[in-house]
Each structure stands twice: as C-alpha cells, then as structure tokens.
Design a protein around this motif. Structure first.
Motif, PDB file in Angstrom:
ATOM      1  N   TYR A   4      -9.629  -0.059 -14.874  1.00 37.13           N
ATOM      2  CA  TYR A   4     -10.495   0.462 -13.819  1.00 37.13           C
ATOM      3  C   TYR A   4     -11.879   0.783 -14.386  1.00 37.13           C
ATOM      4  O   TYR A   4     -12.891   0.476 -13.767  1.00 37.13           O
ATOM      5  N   THR A  60     -13.895   0.313  -5.740  1.00 37.13           N
ATOM      6  CA  THR A  60     -12.611   0.983  -5.981  1.00 37.13           C
ATOM      7  C   THR A  60     -11.522   0.405  -5.091  1.00 37.13           C
ATOM      8  O   THR A  60     -10.412   0.119  -5.555  1.00 37.13           O
ATOM      9  N   PHE A  61     -11.824   0.227  -3.813  1.00 38.91           N
ATOM     10  CA  PHE A  61     -10.841  -0.355  -2.902  1.00 38.91           C
ATOM     11  C   PHE A  61     -10.488  -1.781  -3.318  1.00 38.91           C
ATOM     12  O   PHE A  61      -9.324  -2.188  -3.269  1.00 38.91           O
ATOM     13  N   PHE A  63     -10.600  -3.005  -6.343  1.00 34.00           N
ATOM     14  CA  PHE A  63      -9.789  -2.919  -7.557  1.00 34.00           C
ATOM     15  C   PHE A  63      -8.337  -2.599  -7.216  1.00 34.00           C
ATOM     16  O   PHE A  63      -7.409  -3.214  -7.749  1.00 34.00           O
ATOM     17  N   ILE A  64      -8.133  -1.660  -6.305  1.00 32.09           N
ATOM     18  CA  ILE A  64      -6.770  -1.280  -5.901  1.00 32.09           C
ATOM     19  C   ILE A  64      -6.069  -2.451  -5.227  1.00 32.09           C
ATOM     20  O   ILE A  64      -4.912  -2.766  -5.528  1.00 32.09           O
ATOM     21  N   ILE A  65      -6.780  -3.126  -4.337  1.00 33.50           N
ATOM     22  CA  ILE A  65      -6.186  -4.259  -3.625  1.00 33.50           C
ATOM     23  C   ILE A  65      -5.869  -5.394  -4.596  1.00 33.50           C
ATOM     24  O   ILE A  65      -4.794  -6.001  -4.523  1.00 33.50           O
ATOM     25  N   ASN A  67      -5.190  -5.170  -7.758  1.00 34.64           N
ATOM     26  CA  ASN A  67      -4.030  -4.795  -8.570  1.00 34.64           C
ATOM     27  C   ASN A  67      -2.733  -4.952  -7.787  1.00 34.64           C
ATOM     28  O   ASN A  67      -1.724  -5.382  -8.333  1.00 34.64           O
ATOM     29  N   LYS A  68      -2.738  -4.610  -6.515  1.00 36.40           N
ATOM     30  CA  LYS A  68      -1.540  -4.757  -5.693  1.00 36.40           C
ATOM     31  C   LYS A  68      -1.191  -6.234  -5.531  1.00 36.40           C
ATOM     32  O   LYS A  68      -0.032  -6.609  -5.597  1.00 36.40           O
TER      33      LYS A  68
END
Length: 78
Positions: A4, A60-61, A63-65, A67-68
């Motif tokens: 991150y 940030t969103f 990065f989260i998406i 990773n999922k």
C-alpha cells in the motif's frame, strides 16, 4: 502494508508529475482574452477544492479493489 505504501507513493509521484506537465502545457498554450480584462472578475470566497485528498481516496479504493481481484484470481488458479 508495504504494498500500500509503495502504491500510494508511486501514485503521488505520478500525480505530481502529471500536474507539472499539464500545467506547463496549459501555460504554454494560454492566450489571454484582452476584451474582458477586468470587467467581469468574480471572487469566490468559500470555494473549497480538495483534488489531492480525492485523488488519494480514489487511489486507496483502487488499491483495495485490485487486491480483492488479485486474491480471487490467485485462489482460482490453485
């Protein structure tokens, strides 16, 4: 957490470089309009703009998406 930090750091660096390049381009291609020199000047006192904060939130969103999505793809290949 390291991924991150690297992602956000590179995103900030690329965003900063893009802002510099686009600012230089806009400055070089700007032609002022002399007919409306000071006749229609507007002052905005309560104009709040947070492009940097919104960019970090979007990164940030993303990065989260990402990773999922990568976790789903990794689990399907095993």
């Amino acid at each position: 957490m390291k991924n991150y930090t690297v992602f956000i750091g590179s995103f900030i660096l690329l965003l900063f470089a893009f802002q510099i390049v686009s600012g230089l381009f806009l400055t070089l291609t700007y032609v002022p309009e002399t007919s409306q020199h000071l006749s229609s000047s507007t002052v905005s006192i309560f104009s709040v703009n947070y492009p940097f904060l919104s960019s970090i939130t979007a990164a940030t969103f993303l990065f989260i998406i990402s990773n999922k999505v990568c976790k789903v793809k990794k689990s399907t290949y095993k």
